[in-house]
Write a protein that holds these residues in place. Structure first.
Motif, PDB file in Angstrom:
ATOM      1  N   TRP A  96     -36.244 -56.850 -42.747  1.00 25.75           N
ATOM      2  CA  TRP A  96     -35.309 -55.738 -42.553  1.00 25.75           C
ATOM      3  C   TRP A  96     -34.895 -55.546 -41.103  1.00 25.75           C
ATOM      4  O   TRP A  96     -33.848 -54.990 -40.818  1.00 25.75           O
ATOM      5  N   HIS A  97     -35.671 -56.033 -40.169  1.00 23.33           N
ATOM      6  CA  HIS A  97     -35.311 -55.923 -38.756  1.00 23.33           C
ATOM      7  C   HIS A  97     -34.523 -57.136 -38.270  1.00 23.33           C
ATOM      8  O   HIS A  97     -33.859 -57.073 -37.245  1.00 23.33           O
ATOM      9  N   GLY A  98     -34.613 -58.235 -39.000  1.00 27.00           N
ATOM     10  CA  GLY A  98     -34.113 -59.487 -38.465  1.00 27.00           C
ATOM     11  C   GLY A  98     -35.164 -60.105 -37.560  1.00 27.00           C
ATOM     12  O   GLY A  98     -36.232 -59.523 -37.333  1.00 27.00           O
ATOM     13  N   PRO A  99     -34.913 -61.291 -37.023  1.00 26.21           N
ATOM     14  CA  PRO A  99     -35.915 -61.932 -36.161  1.00 26.21           C
ATOM     15  C   PRO A  99     -36.194 -61.091 -34.910  1.00 26.21           C
ATOM     16  O   PRO A  99     -35.274 -60.590 -34.269  1.00 26.21           O
ATOM     17  N   LEU A 100     -37.453 -60.953 -34.609  1.00 26.09           N
ATOM     18  CA  LEU A 100     -37.871 -60.275 -33.378  1.00 26.09           C
ATOM     19  C   LEU A 100     -38.254 -61.343 -32.360  1.00 26.09           C
ATOM     20  O   LEU A 100     -39.042 -62.243 -32.664  1.00 26.09           O
ATOM     21  N   LEU A 101     -37.699 -61.229 -31.175  1.00 27.57           N
ATOM     22  CA  LEU A 101     -37.954 -62.208 -30.123  1.00 27.57           C
ATOM     23  C   LEU A 101     -38.752 -61.559 -28.997  1.00 27.57           C
ATOM     24  O   LEU A 101     -38.431 -60.457 -28.553  1.00 27.57           O
ATOM     25  N   PHE A 102     -39.772 -62.277 -28.551  1.00 24.37           N
ATOM     26  CA  PHE A 102     -40.631 -61.780 -27.479  1.00 24.37           C
ATOM     27  C   PHE A 102     -40.781 -62.874 -26.422  1.00 24.37           C
ATOM     28  O   PHE A 102     -40.887 -64.059 -26.749  1.00 24.37           O
ATOM     29  N   SER A 103     -40.794 -62.439 -25.183  1.00 23.02           N
ATOM     30  CA  SER A 103     -40.904 -63.377 -24.068  1.00 23.02           C
ATOM     31  C   SER A 103     -42.042 -62.956 -23.145  1.00 23.02           C
ATOM     32  O   SER A 103     -42.226 -61.771 -22.860  1.00 23.02           O
ATOM     33  N   ARG A 104     -42.786 -63.940 -22.686  1.00 21.09           N
ATOM     34  CA  ARG A 104     -43.837 -63.721 -21.692  1.00 21.09           C
ATOM     35  C   ARG A 104     -43.840 -64.936 -20.767  1.00 21.09           C
ATOM     36  O   ARG A 104     -44.653 -65.854 -20.919  1.00 21.09           O
ATOM     37  N   PRO A 105     -42.929 -64.959 -19.798  1.00 16.22           N
ATOM     38  CA  PRO A 105     -42.722 -66.181 -18.999  1.00 16.22           C
ATOM     39  C   PRO A 105     -43.947 -66.654 -18.237  1.00 16.22           C
ATOM     40  O   PRO A 105     -44.125 -67.854 -18.042  1.00 16.22           O
ATOM     41  N   ASP A 106     -44.781 -65.737 -17.791  1.00 17.60           N
ATOM     42  CA  ASP A 106     -45.891 -66.131 -16.923  1.00 17.60           C
ATOM     43  C   ASP A 106     -47.155 -66.516 -17.680  1.00 17.60           C
ATOM     44  O   ASP A 106     -48.128 -66.945 -17.065  1.00 17.60           O
ATOM     45  N   GLU A 107     -47.145 -66.343 -19.002  1.00 18.02           N
ATOM     46  CA  GLU A 107     -48.377 -66.581 -19.751  1.00 18.02           C
ATOM     47  C   GLU A 107     -48.027 -67.043 -21.161  1.00 18.02           C
ATOM     48  O   GLU A 107     -47.504 -66.273 -21.963  1.00 18.02           O
ATOM     49  N   PRO A 108     -48.284 -68.291 -21.495  1.00 19.04           N
ATOM     50  CA  PRO A 108     -47.928 -68.797 -22.826  1.00 19.04           C
ATOM     51  C   PRO A 108     -48.663 -68.056 -23.941  1.00 19.04           C
ATOM     52  O   PRO A 108     -49.793 -67.608 -23.772  1.00 19.04           O
ATOM     53  N   PHE A 109     -48.003 -67.939 -25.086  1.00 18.42           N
ATOM     54  CA  PHE A 109     -48.627 -67.333 -26.259  1.00 18.42           C
ATOM     55  C   PHE A 109     -49.629 -68.313 -26.870  1.00 18.42           C
ATOM     56  O   PHE A 109     -49.398 -69.524 -26.899  1.00 18.42           O
ATOM     57  N   THR A 110     -50.727 -67.767 -27.377  1.00 13.02           N
ATOM     58  CA  THR A 110     -51.720 -68.599 -28.053  1.00 13.02           C
ATOM     59  C   THR A 110     -51.479 -68.550 -29.562  1.00 13.02           C
ATOM     60  O   THR A 110     -50.842 -67.621 -30.074  1.00 13.02           O
ATOM     61  N   PRO A 111     -51.990 -69.533 -30.301  1.00 12.79           N
ATOM     62  CA  PRO A 111     -51.858 -69.477 -31.763  1.00 12.79           C
ATOM     63  C   PRO A 111     -52.460 -68.214 -32.364  1.00 12.79           C
ATOM     64  O   PRO A 111     -51.920 -67.658 -33.324  1.00 12.79           O
TER      65      PRO A 111
END
Length: 284
Positions: A244-259
């Motif tokens: 219902w929101h559509g894709p949510l995009l998140f950015s964290r340039p200085d620290e990669p996301f973990t699984p």
């Protein structure tokens, strides 16, 4: 060539903005000035007293000479020669701050084999770095270890990276952090799940708080290029699909996301979607 003590003290204590030194304790300044002025005063008196000048001339000469020597010799000499002693309390305080342990977050990829973790812990221990917490994220043929480290204050990013690499790590990254990093990720996720249960529309903000990431507004032509749901050790952009929101995009340039972080965020999105559909279905 020996380093100039005055320069080193100035570098340690001077303000980075205005360049001024901190105000020294008045008692120490007074003692330092007396220590420098007293020998000069005695020498001047001894020389003038031996002259055959009239008494009034002697007094006048002593006054003028002593004043000039104090202004042009004694005070600058006291500030220069006894500077380390004058500012000793401030120096001790600064060195205590510099030597205080600093908290760091670190991530590194290790081979998935016995002894890998032991080697990296020994490498960190040699530099007096303490491991406060560790999370292991399985990967294909390897594991990504995430640490919260307490390191001596004089160690910087490069020294930490060297210790991780010497211990067998690769693709290592370190970031300064605070005591908040000690909060358990699962506990934080449960707290945010309770927040979403109360209001599913809080999902974007809750995920951003969970990941310490920035919400990216979707562009008219679609999701940002390169965004994907699955993350690897170098991915700093995360996409979470919602119905219902559509894709949510998140950015964290200085620290990669973990699984693990990606999985928690997706579970929060699933929870919000279930609750949203349930509430819509229960409306008359």
């Amino acid at each position: 060539m020996k380093p100039n003590k005055r320069t080193s003290i100035t570098a340690e204590l001077s303000c980075e903005v205005c360049g001024e030194m901190p105000e020294a304790p008045k008692a120490r300044v007074t003692v330092a000035q007396i220590a420098v002025m007293l020998p000069i005063e005695l020498l001047v008196h001894a020389i003038v007293v031996e002259t055959q000048l009239p008494y009034l001339a002697k007094v006048l000469l002593l006054t003028v000479t002593a004043t000039v020597l104090v202004i042009w010799v004694a005070e600058p000499s006291a500030a220069r020669i006894l500077q380390r002693w004058i500012h000793a309390p401030a120096l001790r305080h600064r060195r205590k701050l510099d030597s205080a342990p600093a908290l760091w977050r670190a991530r590194t990829v290790l081979r998935d084999q016995p002894g890998s973790l032991q080697r990296i812990t020994h490498s960190l221990a040699r530099m007096n770095i303490n491991i406060l917490s560790i999370h292991v994220h399985p990967m294909d043929g390897a594991v990504m270890d995430e640490f919260v480290l307490s390191a001596p204050g004089h160690l910087g990013e490069q020294e930490l990276l060297t210790a991780l690499d010497d211990g067998g790590g690769r693709d290592s990254h370190v970031w300064p952090t605070t005591a908040l990093a000690m909060a358990d990720g699962q506990t934080k996720a449960l707290s945010l799940a309770a927040r979403i249960a109360d209001n599913p529309d809080e999902l974007p903000l809750a995920v951003a708080e969970l990941l310490s990431a920035k919400i990216i507004a979707p562009e008219p032509e679609g999701p940002a290029a390169g965004a994907r749901a699955a993350v690897g050790p170098s991915t700093t952009l995360l996409k979470i699909p919602t119905a219902w929101h559509g894709p949510l995009l998140f950015s964290r340039p200085d620290e990669p996301f973990t699984p693990a972080e990606s999985a928690r965020a997706h579970r929060l999105a699933e929870l919000a979607e279930i609750l949203a559909h349930t509430r819509r279905g229960s409306r008359p």
